[in-house]
Enzyme design. Structure first.
Site, PDB file in Angstrom:
ATOM      1  CB  CYS A 257     -18.736   0.194  -5.996  1.00 60.60           C
ATOM      2  SG  CYS A 257     -18.014  -0.972  -7.164  1.00 60.60           S
TER       3      CYS A 257
HETATM    4  N1  LIG Z   1     -16.080  -5.276  -7.556  1.00 62.98           N
HETATM    5  C1  LIG Z   1     -17.146  -4.716  -8.057  1.00 62.98           C
HETATM    6  O1  LIG Z   1     -18.262  -5.051  -7.654  1.00 62.98           O
HETATM    7  C2  LIG Z   1     -17.070  -3.683  -9.163  1.00 62.98           C
HETATM    8  C3  LIG Z   1     -18.224  -3.393  -9.869  1.00 62.98           C
HETATM    9  C4  LIG Z   1     -18.180  -2.464 -10.883  1.00 62.98           C
HETATM   10  C5  LIG Z   1     -16.992  -1.809 -11.156  1.00 62.98           C
HETATM   11  N2  LIG Z   1     -15.873  -2.094 -10.427  1.00 62.98           N
HETATM   12  C6  LIG Z   1     -14.651  -1.385 -10.790  1.00 62.98           C
HETATM   13  O2  LIG Z   1     -13.811  -2.282 -11.508  1.00 62.98           O
HETATM   14  C7  LIG Z   1     -12.428  -2.008 -11.233  1.00 62.98           C
HETATM   15  C8  LIG Z   1     -11.760  -3.268 -10.723  1.00 62.98           C
HETATM   16  O3  LIG Z   1     -12.379  -3.657  -9.505  1.00 62.98           O
HETATM   17  P1  LIG Z   1     -12.298  -5.121  -8.937  1.00 62.98           P
HETATM   18  O4  LIG Z   1     -13.384  -5.212  -7.909  1.00 62.98           O
HETATM   19  O5  LIG Z   1     -12.267  -6.113 -10.040  1.00 62.98           O
HETATM   20  O6  LIG Z   1     -10.877  -5.075  -8.224  1.00 62.98           O
HETATM   21  P2  LIG Z   1     -10.051  -6.330  -7.624  1.00 62.98           P
HETATM   22  O7  LIG Z   1      -9.200  -5.788  -6.579  1.00 62.98           O
HETATM   23  O8  LIG Z   1     -10.985  -7.453  -7.311  1.00 62.98           O
HETATM   24  O9  LIG Z   1      -9.187  -6.818  -8.844  1.00 62.98           O
HETATM   25  C9  LIG Z   1      -8.208  -6.042  -9.425  1.00 62.98           C
HETATM   26  C10 LIG Z   1      -7.088  -6.956  -9.880  1.00 62.98           C
HETATM   27  O10 LIG Z   1      -6.173  -6.158 -10.595  1.00 62.98           O
HETATM   28  C11 LIG Z   1      -4.870  -6.585 -10.261  1.00 62.98           C
HETATM   29  N3  LIG Z   1      -3.973  -5.482 -10.578  1.00 62.98           N
HETATM   30  C12 LIG Z   1      -3.752  -4.338  -9.908  1.00 62.98           C
HETATM   31  N4  LIG Z   1      -2.912  -3.554 -10.591  1.00 62.98           N
HETATM   32  C13 LIG Z   1      -2.594  -4.219 -11.712  1.00 62.98           C
HETATM   33  C14 LIG Z   1      -1.772  -3.926 -12.799  1.00 62.98           C
HETATM   34  N5  LIG Z   1      -1.138  -2.770 -12.897  1.00 62.98           N
HETATM   35  N6  LIG Z   1      -1.646  -4.850 -13.773  1.00 62.98           N
HETATM   36  C15 LIG Z   1      -2.308  -6.013 -13.689  1.00 62.98           C
HETATM   37  N7  LIG Z   1      -3.113  -6.347 -12.680  1.00 62.98           N
HETATM   38  C16 LIG Z   1      -3.259  -5.443 -11.703  1.00 62.98           C
HETATM   39  C17 LIG Z   1      -4.936  -6.969  -8.812  1.00 62.98           C
HETATM   40  O11 LIG Z   1      -3.912  -7.875  -8.471  1.00 62.98           O
HETATM   41  C18 LIG Z   1      -6.319  -7.605  -8.748  1.00 62.98           C
HETATM   42  O12 LIG Z   1      -6.278  -8.998  -8.962  1.00 62.98           O
HETATM   43  C19 LIG Z   1     -12.435  -0.861 -10.252  1.00 62.98           C
HETATM   44  O13 LIG Z   1     -12.313   0.337 -10.948  1.00 62.98           O
HETATM   45  C20 LIG Z   1     -13.806  -0.938  -9.615  1.00 62.98           C
HETATM   46  O14 LIG Z   1     -14.252   0.303  -9.129  1.00 62.98           O
HETATM   47  C21 LIG Z   1     -15.884  -3.036  -9.448  1.00 62.98           C
END
Ligand SMILES: NC(=O)c1ccc[n+]([C@@H]2O[C@H](COP(=O)([O-])OP(=O)(O)OC[C@H]3O[C@@H](n4cnc5c(N)ncnc54)[C@H](O)[C@@H]3O)[C@@H](O)[C@H]2O)c1
Length: 401
Positions: A257
């Site tokens: 983030c």
């Molecule tokens: N991690 C955090 O603390 C956090 C907090 C708030 C917002 N976010 C936002 O949330 C979103 C996701 O982040 P995250 O931390 O969960 O990411 P992550 O990498 O932990 O998880 C994403 C998942 O999506 C899967 N993926 C990727 N492309 C895909 C597709 N086309 N179809 C299906 N699955 C797919 C990946 O294999 C992975 O398991 C981002 O935009 C991030 O900025 C994250």
């Protein structure tokens, strides 16, 4: 109601775990290993207990999948896929596009699509909606909403339930359905007037942190040059009961983030001819901290690190999680190695990283603490090397910022 959550990572699995108490959840992820693990009842995300996944699987309310057809009869879809930066540090919406493709190709009746992935204002209206329509075989009027995720993995005091949730639909009907959905497991919902406001608010929250972290990182360099303690000075400033919020200096920022989201805001600002100077400068200051720290360590050790064994303690981007995305430890290690140091790292929470394993917490010439997990003993850190530099402010008796 049956829902699909696209992406079963930090955000997607967390939301699945809360939603699974009330709805049937299909967790779609294109990583087969993650899907297999989840279907065998094992969570890979801090804060989501494997027991919860097993409970849902047993009662038939959760299934992970990589098959698009498994989402064809859902009523609601949540998008929770990565939104990283490209190599040239531009917003990378390829994962979001691929999620839209999965939705478009597999869902042929109107559903509510909620985006939780972080992106710039206009993403829901100008990117997600057109992309889903582009990939749909038939013309369908889906409902669209945004509810940016604010989850902080590994945090105990705030979670999906007690963190107020922003949301906005593209239409009043989408807003209403979004409220009804989250109201099942969130205590406070805050509706804003447009998806763009929700998208911008999320980016500003993280930009606020990025800029303030950079400010305190610069301040740490100022206090050091003045020969005073940054921590004592910050604690003194923090006695003011209003108008001040304390941020701590560090080796930089990490995770998905803070190093990434502000650049999404800067990109859209610059596209609209608005300045993003604070954001750009804050990014530079935070990136430079690793170099500054290595310079301080070298200065304290006779000016050269050539051939010295250096143990970096903690490589996760923050305490008590195994997440190494964008970790400042990578930059610190890179600078140490470029100075000729023989670097190993200790982090039993991470275990393995970049083909290397966590080394024992002992026997180095120099230890540099980048992240201090609660379970790592302070005394052991202090006895791991004759010289210990702590960037966290948590190891009493060590040298530090
Ligand atoms: N991690 C955090 O603390 C956090 C907090 C708030 C917002 N976010 C936002 O949330 C979103 C996701 O982040 P995250 O931390 O969960 O990411 P992550 O990498 O932990 O998880 C994403 C998942 O999506 C899967 N993926 C990727 N492309 C895909 C597709 N086309 N179809 C299906 N699955 C797919 C990946 O294999 C992975 O398991 C981002 O935009 C991030 O900025 C994250």
């Amino acid at each position: 109601m049956k829902i699909a959550v696209i992406g079963q990572g930090y955000v997607g699995l967390t939301i699945s775990a809360f939603a699974g108490e009330h709805f049937e959840v299909v967790g779609f992820d294109n990583n087969y290993k993650i899907v297999d693990r989840l279907n065998s009842g094992m969570s890979h995300i801090e804060g989501v207990e494997s027991a919860v996944i097993r409970k849902f699987i047993k009662r038939g309310s959760y299934k992970a999948t990589s098959l698009g057809r498994d989402i064809e009869n859902v009523d609601l879809v949540v998008i929770a896929v990565p939104t990283p930066l490209t190599r040239d540090r531009k917003p990378d919406l390829t994962y979001v596009e691929s999620a839209c493709k999965t939705i478009g190709e597999n869902i042929s009746r109107p559903v509510l699509v909620i985006n939780e992935s972080t992106s710039f204002p206009g993403t829901l209206r100008n990117f997600i909606k057109p992309a889903i329509e582009k990939y749909s075989k038939v013309q369908i009027e889906h409902l669209y909403a945004i509810s940016p995720e604010r989850v902080d993995p590994g945090r105990g005091d705030f979670n999906q339930k007690n963190t107020p949730r922003l949301f906005a639909g593209l239409t009043p009907e989408a807003s209403k359905m979004t409220r009804d959905f989250y109201a099942k497991f969130c205590d406070k919902l805050v509706e804003v007037s447009s998806p763009e406001v929700a998208e911008a608010a999320k980016l500003f929250e993280n930009t606020f942190r990025q800029v303030n972290i950079a400010l305190v990182n610069e301040f740490a360099q100022i206090t050091h040059s003045l020969g005073i303690s940054v921590y004592e000075t910050l604690n003194a400033a923090a006695t003011k009961p209003y108008g001040f919020m304390k941020f701590n200096p560090s080796a930089g920022v990490g995770g998905h983030c803070i190093p990434v989201d502000p650049t999404y805001l800067a990109a859209i600002a610059e596209e609209h001819g608005a300045p993003a100077t604070f954001i750009r400068r804050a990014n530079e200051v935070n990136l430079q901290m690793s170099e500054y720290i290595v310079k301080r360590v070298a200065e304290d050790n006779g000016g050269s690190l050539q051939g010295k064994s250096v143990l970096v303690v903690g490589v996760a981007y923050k305490p008590n999680v195994a997440d190494v995305r964008e970790t400042a430890a990578e930059l610190v290690i890179g600078h140490l190695r470029s100075q000729g140091a023989v670097v190993s790292w200790h982090d039993d929470v991470v275990g393995n990283w970049k083909g290397e394993s966590s080394a024992p917490l002992q026997g180095a010439d120099i230890a540099v603490v980048v992240t201090k997990h609660d379970g790592v003993d302070e005394k052991k850190i202090l006895s791991s090397a004759p010289y210990v530099f702590d960037t966290t402010g948590k190891v009493k008796g060590a040298k530090g910022l």
